[in-house]
Design an enzyme around this catalytic site. Sequence first.
Site, PDB file in Angstrom:
ATOM      1  N   GLY A 100     -13.427  -2.818  -3.506  1.00  0.00           N
ATOM      2  CA  GLY A 100     -14.598  -3.695  -3.447  1.00  0.00           C
ATOM      3  C   GLY A 100     -14.219  -5.136  -3.692  1.00  0.00           C
ATOM      4  N   ASN A 101     -15.220  -5.974  -3.866  1.00  0.00           N
ATOM      5  CA  ASN A 101     -14.959  -7.375  -4.194  1.00  0.00           C
ATOM      6  C   ASN A 101     -16.061  -7.893  -5.107  1.00  0.00           C
ATOM      7  OD1 ASN A 101     -17.095  -8.783  -2.479  1.00  0.00           O
ATOM      8  ND2 ASN A 101     -16.041  -7.545  -0.950  1.00  0.00           N
ATOM      9  N   ARG A 102     -15.965  -9.138  -5.517  1.00  0.00           N
ATOM     10  CA  ARG A 102     -16.843  -9.640  -6.573  1.00  0.00           C
ATOM     11  C   ARG A 102     -18.185 -10.176  -6.087  1.00  0.00           C
ATOM     12  NH1 ARG A 102     -14.320  -9.838 -11.385  1.00  0.00           N
ATOM     13  NH2 ARG A 102     -12.039  -9.916 -11.373  1.00  0.00           N
ATOM     14  N   SER A 103     -18.469 -10.061  -4.810  1.00  0.00           N
ATOM     15  CA  SER A 103     -19.742 -10.597  -4.318  1.00  0.00           C
ATOM     16  C   SER A 103     -20.922  -9.848  -4.943  1.00  0.00           C
ATOM     17  CB  SER A 103     -19.802 -10.466  -2.794  1.00  0.00           C
ATOM     18  OG  SER A 103     -21.095 -10.824  -2.346  1.00  0.00           O
TER      19      SER A 103
END
Length: 229
Positions: A33-36
Amino acid sequence: RALAPPTGPLVGRRVVVTAGGTREPIDPVRFIGNRSSGKMGTSIAEACARRGARVDLVTTASGLPVPPGVRALHVDTALEMREAVRGLTADADAIVKAAAVADFRPASYHDQKLKKEADGLAEVVLTRNPDILAELGRERGPEGPLLVGFAAETDLEEERGREKLHDKGIDLIVINRVDMADAGFGVDTNRALLLTAQGGRTEVPLTTKSRLAEVLCNELEHLLAERDR
Ligand code: CTP
Ligand code: CA
């Protein structure tokens, strides 16, 4: 309760907004995933709806409230987001891609949880995700929707932003800082630089994400009006 008919400068327009970070599953437990957080895209959907647009929000941020008047479609992966967006493209006047789409996904999904010693977790093989925005840019005809991209950068690199604008064949890019305490992921404020394909350039110093959403809506209105002429 009867709904008042929509009013505002975007009445009659259909806008598709994507928000959040995609999650690419490895097994039933793990994902890439990512931090958005989805806050920026959700603010844009809210601002467009308040101006009277019919708004579809394709979002991974299942924890954020859906703004009034916005229809939300919840997705997880880049491939799901792509399908959802493609299903909405034909009727759209504008597509705003605020989502952080994973550039790669695990090449295969394991329906059993991988064991750390036995199952090669250390060597998960990745494969490229399609670039949803670039596909839209390639495939749209003269009647196609306005396309807006976001570029999360660790500096406000104008040249890189311009490259993305042209490479993806889009109309507007919002370059935003993601590496500062007061801008980008998870916080309510942002700093940005808006570049248009026609050479327009708007700097937005530190502001709230909802204010940045309003600036973007102004630009969107302007570009849509210009297209109609
Ligand atoms: N985007 C997309 N599909 C992808 C990757 C990105 O639609 N597979 C969109 C994003 O939603 C965003 C824009 O493209 O609106 C720019 O994303 P960004 O990650 O900044 O650009 P990339 O081309 O992926 O370049 P890089 O990550 O290498 O900087
Ligand atoms: Ca990327």
